[in-house]
Design an enzyme around this catalytic site. Structure first.
Site, PDB file in Angstrom:
ATOM      1  N   CYS A  44     -12.203   4.383 -29.377  1.00 12.82           N
ATOM      2  CA  CYS A  44     -13.432   5.183 -29.505  1.00 12.82           C
ATOM      3  C   CYS A  44     -14.139   5.340 -28.167  1.00 12.82           C
ATOM      4  O   CYS A  44     -15.270   4.862 -27.986  1.00 12.82           O
ATOM      5  CB  CYS A  44     -14.374   4.525 -30.494  1.00 12.82           C
ATOM      6  SG  CYS A  44     -13.564   4.171 -32.033  1.00 12.82           S
ATOM      7  N   GLY A  99       3.831  -3.654  -3.678  1.00 10.89           N
ATOM      8  CA  GLY A  99       3.815  -3.824  -5.130  1.00 10.89           C
ATOM      9  C   GLY A  99       4.327  -2.557  -5.783  1.00 10.89           C
ATOM     10  O   GLY A  99       5.457  -2.479  -6.262  1.00 10.89           O
ATOM     11  N   ARG A 100       3.491  -1.534  -5.711  1.00 10.91           N
ATOM     12  CA  ARG A 100       3.763  -0.280  -6.416  1.00 10.91           C
ATOM     13  C   ARG A 100       5.103   0.345  -6.043  1.00 10.91           C
ATOM     14  O   ARG A 100       5.852   0.804  -6.897  1.00 10.91           O
ATOM     15  CB  ARG A 100       2.632   0.693  -6.068  1.00 10.91           C
ATOM     16  CG  ARG A 100       2.551   1.909  -6.942  1.00 10.91           C
ATOM     17  CD  ARG A 100       1.506   2.881  -6.396  1.00 10.91           C
ATOM     18  NE  ARG A 100       0.236   2.286  -6.087  1.00 10.91           N
ATOM     19  CZ  ARG A 100      -0.831   2.318  -6.888  1.00 10.91           C
ATOM     20  NH1 ARG A 100      -0.756   2.892  -8.056  1.00 10.91           N
ATOM     21  NH2 ARG A 100      -1.975   1.769  -6.506  1.00 10.91           N
ATOM     22  N   GLY A 112       0.757  -1.244   0.000  1.00 16.98           N
ATOM     23  CA  GLY A 112       0.000   0.000   0.000  1.00 16.98           C
ATOM     24  C   GLY A 112       0.782   1.285   0.000  1.00 16.98           C
ATOM     25  O   GLY A 112       0.208   2.361  -0.232  1.00 16.98           O
ATOM     26  N   TYR A 126       0.967  -1.844 -12.190  1.00 15.83           N
ATOM     27  CA  TYR A 126      -0.418  -1.820 -12.674  1.00 15.83           C
ATOM     28  C   TYR A 126      -0.507  -1.202 -14.068  1.00 15.83           C
ATOM     29  O   TYR A 126      -1.503  -0.578 -14.417  1.00 15.83           O
ATOM     30  CB  TYR A 126      -1.334  -1.086 -11.673  1.00 15.83           C
ATOM     31  CG  TYR A 126      -1.219  -1.637 -10.272  1.00 15.83           C
ATOM     32  CD1 TYR A 126      -1.713  -2.897  -9.964  1.00 15.83           C
ATOM     33  CD2 TYR A 126      -0.562  -0.927  -9.260  1.00 15.83           C
ATOM     34  CE1 TYR A 126      -1.579  -3.430  -8.686  1.00 15.83           C
ATOM     35  CE2 TYR A 126      -0.416  -1.450  -7.984  1.00 15.83           C
ATOM     36  CZ  TYR A 126      -0.931  -2.706  -7.707  1.00 15.83           C
ATOM     37  OH  TYR A 126      -0.793  -3.237  -6.455  1.00 15.83           O
ATOM     38  N   GLU A 170       3.798  -6.901   1.731  1.00 15.13           N
ATOM     39  CA  GLU A 170       3.357  -7.185   0.357  1.00 15.13           C
ATOM     40  C   GLU A 170       3.412  -5.930  -0.511  1.00 15.13           C
ATOM     41  O   GLU A 170       2.400  -5.519  -1.083  1.00 15.13           O
ATOM     42  CB  GLU A 170       1.926  -7.718   0.378  1.00 15.13           C
ATOM     43  CG  GLU A 170       1.715  -8.965   1.218  1.00 15.13           C
ATOM     44  CD  GLU A 170       0.236  -9.333   1.366  1.00 15.13           C
ATOM     45  OE1 GLU A 170      -0.641  -8.592   0.871  1.00 15.13           O
ATOM     46  OE2 GLU A 170      -0.037 -10.360   1.995  1.00 15.13           O
TER      47      GLU A 170
HETATM   48  N1  LLP Z   1      -1.534  -6.942  -0.864  1.00 12.47           N
HETATM   49  C1  LLP Z   1      -2.853  -7.025  -1.187  1.00 12.47           C
HETATM   50  C2  LLP Z   1      -3.685  -7.994  -0.483  1.00 12.47           C
HETATM   51  C3  LLP Z   1      -3.377  -6.183  -2.165  1.00 12.47           C
HETATM   52  O1  LLP Z   1      -4.676  -6.263  -2.470  1.00 12.47           O
HETATM   53  C4  LLP Z   1      -2.539  -5.259  -2.837  1.00 12.47           C
HETATM   54  C5  LLP Z   1      -3.054  -4.373  -3.867  1.00 12.47           C
HETATM   55  C6  LLP Z   1      -1.173  -5.230  -2.477  1.00 12.47           C
HETATM   56  C7  LLP Z   1      -0.712  -6.081  -1.474  1.00 12.47           C
HETATM   57  C8  LLP Z   1      -0.182  -4.312  -3.121  1.00 12.47           C
HETATM   58  O2  LLP Z   1      -0.476  -2.977  -2.924  1.00 12.47           O
HETATM   59  P1  LLP Z   1       0.573  -1.860  -3.387  1.00 12.47           P
HETATM   60  O3  LLP Z   1       1.809  -1.986  -2.524  1.00 12.47           O
HETATM   61  O4  LLP Z   1       0.887  -2.096  -4.814  1.00 12.47           O
HETATM   62  O5  LLP Z   1      -0.153  -0.593  -3.170  1.00 12.47           O
HETATM   63  N2  LLP Z   1      -4.771  -1.228  -9.851  1.00 12.47           N
HETATM   64  C9  LLP Z   1      -4.677  -0.204  -8.845  1.00 12.47           C
HETATM   65  C10 LLP Z   1      -4.086  -0.724  -7.562  1.00 12.47           C
HETATM   66  C11 LLP Z   1      -4.839  -1.899  -6.998  1.00 12.47           C
HETATM   67  C12 LLP Z   1      -4.207  -2.452  -5.751  1.00 12.47           C
HETATM   68  C13 LLP Z   1      -4.898  -3.676  -5.313  1.00 12.47           C
HETATM   69  N3  LLP Z   1      -4.286  -4.340  -4.209  1.00 12.47           N
HETATM   70  C14 LLP Z   1      -3.874   0.967  -9.403  1.00 12.47           C
HETATM   71  O6  LLP Z   1      -3.444   0.922 -10.556  1.00 12.47           O
HETATM   72  O7  LLP Z   1      -3.702   1.965  -8.721  1.00 12.47           O
END
Ligand code: LLP
Length: 431
Positions: A347, A278-279, A239, A376, A276
């Protein structure tokens, strides 16, 4: 910090000029920097020093095999949310024991696959799922560690659509039901309920919601321990946000600040921690490069029509997200920037990457780069409008490799077939 910088007037990925890749693979394409990826992983790891922590990269952000292998080689595990992701993670070299299986609706097949291949932990989202996991694990003669993913009722996240920790969200187990479910889990075969998981949203740009959620997790850990439970693993989700747009002033907390807060709130519990992210690992490690097809002027607007579209990078259309756009050839010092809309060829009015954004003069054939597109981006792309998925390229120093190539239309069509009553002789012959 990332490794996409101008060098001799041309935007480079590390030591490779982006136009060179464009000439080779065509546009649009995604380009990832190994050095940035590595740096982000190491910065995050460093931020957690002193904690017994595993970084389980949330591969929904980027599931490219080469990206995952780069992280696996650095010691990362994975957070997966489908059987497909689980298999890809294993293929990328992630040890099963470092894989956490999250997700609000896991099928029995997916649960069976994960347990039989030795998944490290399953994060449980409901009472019914707990029963299913117990039944499947017992039938396989296994015991799997489970965490109840708790819903702490904390609002967080850069956008309503990616906020996951509020009471009314579909995620996690309602706080009021958590203690009873642990009591129940203790009686079930096949599961070791020794963990708690929480994830409250994505693109979070302040520490306060994390701290609120983690404080609740600490209190819950102490409460369960007081009842005689062993709680020795905490999964704190992902997050942490990244800065997307150079024009906005949003500066998310650094991994170091995040780590300090985690140490302060949870450091004393003696738990193994999983994260966890990601981003924050992969966002700034990727760009999407596109080419201007045509400049289109109307009395009220100037449009830059490019060869990438919402199917290639859906975040602007889906969340109103803004990605910084850089011309690949560095503009002169006083470029006479003018407001333009940068749009794709699909379109739909939502096929727009930027509105009234000030860019230096562009012309057909020019390349532009969408920054912070590593998370993403490709992972959410589709073939809408029968547009092939765009290639992904990984750079390392002065070398690069296509790590996913662009499929041909024939390859895309290979999955389709006409039913016998529609096929004519010609189709029958050509198969
Ligand atoms: N763990 C769980 C259980 C999650 O659902 C997510 C993201 C993460 C970890 C990783 O979160 P991060 O560190 O990446 O914020 N498609 C959207 C983001 C969706 C995130 C969904 N869950 C976007 O492009 O902003």
């Amino acid at each position: 910090m990332h490794h996409f910088v101008y060098c001799k007037g041309v935007l480079n990925a590390e030591d490779v000029p982006l136009p060179e890749i464009a000439r080779d693979v065509g546009t649009p394409f995604y380009c990832y920097s190994s050095a940035t990826l590595t740096r982000h992983y190491l910065v995050f790891r460093e931020a957690l020093k002193g904690l017994d922590a595993t970084i389980c990269f949330a591969m929904k952000a980027n599931s490219n095999l080469a990206v995952l292998r780069t992280l696996a080689d650095l010691g990362a595990g994975c957070d997966v949310v489908s059987g497909g992701e689980f298999e890809v993670a294993l293929r990328a070299g992630m040890p099963a024991a470092k894989i956490v299986f999250s997700g609000v609706g896991k099928t029995e097949e997916e649960i069976r696959l994960a347990i039989s291949r030795g998944v490290g932990q399953i994060n449980v989202e409901s009472a019914a799922e707990l029963d299913t996991i117990s039944r499947i694990a017992s039938s396989l003669g296994r015991t799997v560690r489970i965490a109840l993913r708790v819903n702490p009722d904390v609002a967080a996240g850069g956008h309503d659509k990616i906020s996951t920790g509020r009471k009314e969200d579909k995620f996690g187990i309602d706080w009021s039901q958590v203690p009873d479910l642990y009591r129940k889990a203790r009686t079930l075969p096949g599961v070791a309920a020794t963990a708690i998981a929480v994830h409250i949203g994505s693109q979070i740009t302040t520490l306060a919601p994390f701290e609120a959620a983690f404080t609740k997790v600490r209190d819950l850990t102490l409460q369960l321990r007081a009842e005689g439970f062993t709680i020795d693993h905490l999964d704190l989700g992902g997050g942490l946000g990244v800065p997307y747009d150079h024009l906005s002033n949003t500066q998310p907390p650094s991994p170091a600040e995040y780590g300090d807060m985690v140490r302060r709130v949870l450091g004393g519990l003696g738990c193994k921690l999983a994260f966890e992210p990601g981003r924050v690992i992969v966002g700034n490690a990727g760009v999407m490069v596109a080419k201007v097809i045509v400049m289109k002027d109307s009395p009220t607007k100037k449009f830059v029509v490019i060869d990438a579209a919402m199917n290639d990078l859906v975040r602007p259309a889906m969340y109103g997200a803004r990605h910084e756009i850089l011309p690949v050839v560095e503009p002169p010092m006083s470029p006479g920037a003018q407001p333009v809309d940068v749009v794709g060829p699909i379109c739909e009015t939502s096929d727009r990457f930027a509105q009234d954004c000030r860019l230096p003069p562009l012309k057909a054939g020019d390349l532009i780069a969408f920054m912070t597109a590593g998370a993403y981006g490709s992972a959410m792309s589709s073939t809408y409008n029968s547009r092939p998925l765009i290639p992904e390229v990984l750079v390392q120093g002065a070398r690069y490799a296509v790590v996913r190539r662009r499929p041909s239309i024939a390859e895309m069509l290979a999955l389709e077939q006409l039913p016998s009553w529609l096929a004519d002789e010609q189709d029958a012959k050509t198969g």
